[in-house]
Scaffold this active site. Sequence first.
Site, PDB file in Angstrom:
ATOM      1  N   ASP A   1      30.459  39.815  30.155  1.00 29.06           N
ATOM      2  CA  ASP A   1      31.090  40.695  31.135  1.00 29.06           C
ATOM      3  C   ASP A   1      30.906  40.109  32.529  1.00 29.06           C
ATOM      4  O   ASP A   1      29.815  39.616  32.873  1.00 29.06           O
ATOM      5  CB  ASP A   1      30.445  42.088  31.078  1.00 29.06           C
ATOM      6  CG  ASP A   1      31.158  43.084  31.975  1.00 29.06           C
ATOM      7  OD1 ASP A   1      32.174  43.665  31.513  1.00 29.06           O
ATOM      8  OD2 ASP A   1      30.715  43.271  33.124  1.00 29.06           O
TER       9      ASP A   1
ATOM     10  N   GLU B   1      37.405  43.007  32.105  1.00 28.02           N
ATOM     11  CA  GLU B   1      36.656  41.812  32.451  1.00 28.02           C
ATOM     12  C   GLU B   1      35.678  41.401  31.352  1.00 28.02           C
ATOM     13  O   GLU B   1      34.780  40.593  31.589  1.00 28.02           O
ATOM     14  CB  GLU B   1      35.891  42.029  33.763  1.00 28.02           C
ATOM     15  CG  GLU B   1      34.789  43.054  33.693  1.00 28.02           C
ATOM     16  CD  GLU B   1      35.259  44.485  33.983  1.00 28.02           C
ATOM     17  OE1 GLU B   1      34.438  45.290  34.403  1.00 28.02           O
ATOM     18  OE2 GLU B   1      36.473  44.770  33.792  1.00 28.02           O
TER      19      GLU B   1
END
Length: 717
Positions: A585, A628
């Site tokens: 992430d 993301e």
Amino acid sequence: MNNERTSIDARAVDSVASATGLAVAVVDSAGRQVAVANNNSICASLNPSDDFSPECAEYCGRAVEMTANAGEPASYECHAGLECRAVRIGPDAAVVVGRTFLKSENYRSATKRAIDGDWSQYSPAAFFENILLSGSAAVLDKAAEAALRIPPPPPGNLAEPQIPTPKRPGIPVSERLTGLVARFNRDTSKRSAVNPDPEQPVAVPLDSAAPKQVGPDVVAPEPESRGAQAQAWRSFFSSLLKTDYGQATDSILEFLASQFELKSLMWLDRSGDRLAATAGFGDLKNRRLQLGMAASDARLIDALRSEMPFELGERKRDDAAARKMHLFPIGVGDEVSAAIAVLDEMPDDAVKRQIARTALSIAPQIEILRLRSAVNKSETLSTAVRRFGENLKRIDADDLWLRLTQNAAEMLRAERASLLIYDEKSDALAMKALVGAKSMPGEGEAIGQRVAMHVFQKSLPVAVADVRKTSLPPAPADREYKTFSFLSCPIAISGRTIGVMNFADRACGLAFDKNSLELFLAIAPQLAVAVDRAFLKEMAGKFEQLSVTDALTGLLNRRYMEARLTEEVKRSNRHGFPMSFMMLDVDNFKSYNDAFGHPAGDEALKIVSGVIRDTLRGADVAARFGGEEFAILLPQTTGDEASTIAERIRRNIEHAKFAHRRVTTSIGVASCSAALCVSADLISAADQALYEAKRSGRNRVLAFEEMAASSVGSAAN
């Protein structure tokens, strides 16, 4: 048959067949054929025994019934398109004469039926071995009169001939022509002093006393007498059927040139309704010519009937006087199928008439050879198409483009071939396969601009015998072609041109010609379908790739990753292979978007995905899992190895150059173990490790096993 019964006089049957050049058969009241001479090979194929097939039984099998009144012939055209006459020669027998084609459309129909119709099961060699063609119905009427002289058998006493009719293709062509030409001469009012006897075949003077070689197997004998002249012509005529159509046309031109001392002759074949040159002799050898007048022009038909050529004036050139072209039409009935063109001066009408009669005389043989050629060509093409289709079935999907091109090149005996497919995006031809080339086209080199693109745009094939004689630019020297001939053909399906296939360096060293083009056109439908399927399959693969690929980053998407992870988990459980999975992430990505905008955020994600792709090994699989978040699958990778790779990814992203500020990532790693090797559990474990890595400070790698061990230790304390 019953051998005890009285026989038919076979010599009389043979005599009528020899005199008329037609088939002669004796049929009894039971509808059986009891004797036959010079049989049409079509009839022999349809009725291999004395009993008629059901179709033939309705015609020749009813000969006795149709001739109820002796002496009155019955006329009929049978189901095969053959013209016949039947006469009664006794209470239980009738003679059928003819079995010959009178109409051009009938023998062309027979050819079509033999090629791809209800007669295709018969051997072409036997089926067209002895085709009978006659110039007029008058020949059959005369034959019917002659048949009445065959002695009738005693009532109820039909049997086999005393001397069995020999199994042979038929009476020699020269003997058939003797009857055919004699009867044609008798039926016409015009007579020539050169040929005053209507019972003799056309004969022309031979000027030289020495034998003349006029063809590969044809020698004109000495002109010792008029009988010798006739024998020379009969020998030549009979030799024609021993060759193929192309050899026959060459021999005819050479023979006429020798006999009449001609220097400029050309053979014109009918194509559609036009006459175009296919062979030449002397000054007209290798000359191209297509007449502006139609083959069905009334002037040519009049010339055919009148035994005189049609004269065409040659366009006057600056450096030479205009000459006349004499056209001698060739045909059966009133249909012109070919012509002989002569450019020599011909002031003697007698010579013109002799050549015209020669053209008339050779017409039956020429049509027979044309039929054979059409059938043989069709058989060759059918074999090629069938073999090509069988080869297509064995092509593997992995090398489809190359194998398609190789198979087509093998069919056309070409050492080099290429397959170009039109790309709509670039509006250009893209190379899909290349066979036999010394080198591949260079990067950025325009493909097919010299020839193939023009073929594609016009959708017309091009067969070039010698590129040096065209206005095309020469091929680059580094291609090192062996010959100057090539063939370039469009590939189209449903009226849409989709590509071009090119062939060069024919293996036999000869130029690509009309036969090469016809062979390609024969396999073109199958090739087009195969190419179209390959193209669609390739496009489907691209669309499938798009359906599992993230549009922004180019990595695989979550759907693909979940499916692949399930497969790898099963493999790991089955074989005991190690396997690891990680979740990644981007740290503080929301603030990056808020500060610099979503386009900048998208660029940042592209850079992150690029670093991931560059860091991973070939067997590893990366995907954008959402927003993301990224997921990475590492087959046959232990937990320690996965943590090392994860640390390398984290470090590379941290040191990557971003437009606005440094970007970092947190990574959670989970590995298969005896207790943890279910896809959902792996994703959950890696996600928990990722959450803990972010919670404990971000920009770090944390393994689920490490986190779990730490949790156990904390609980123990």
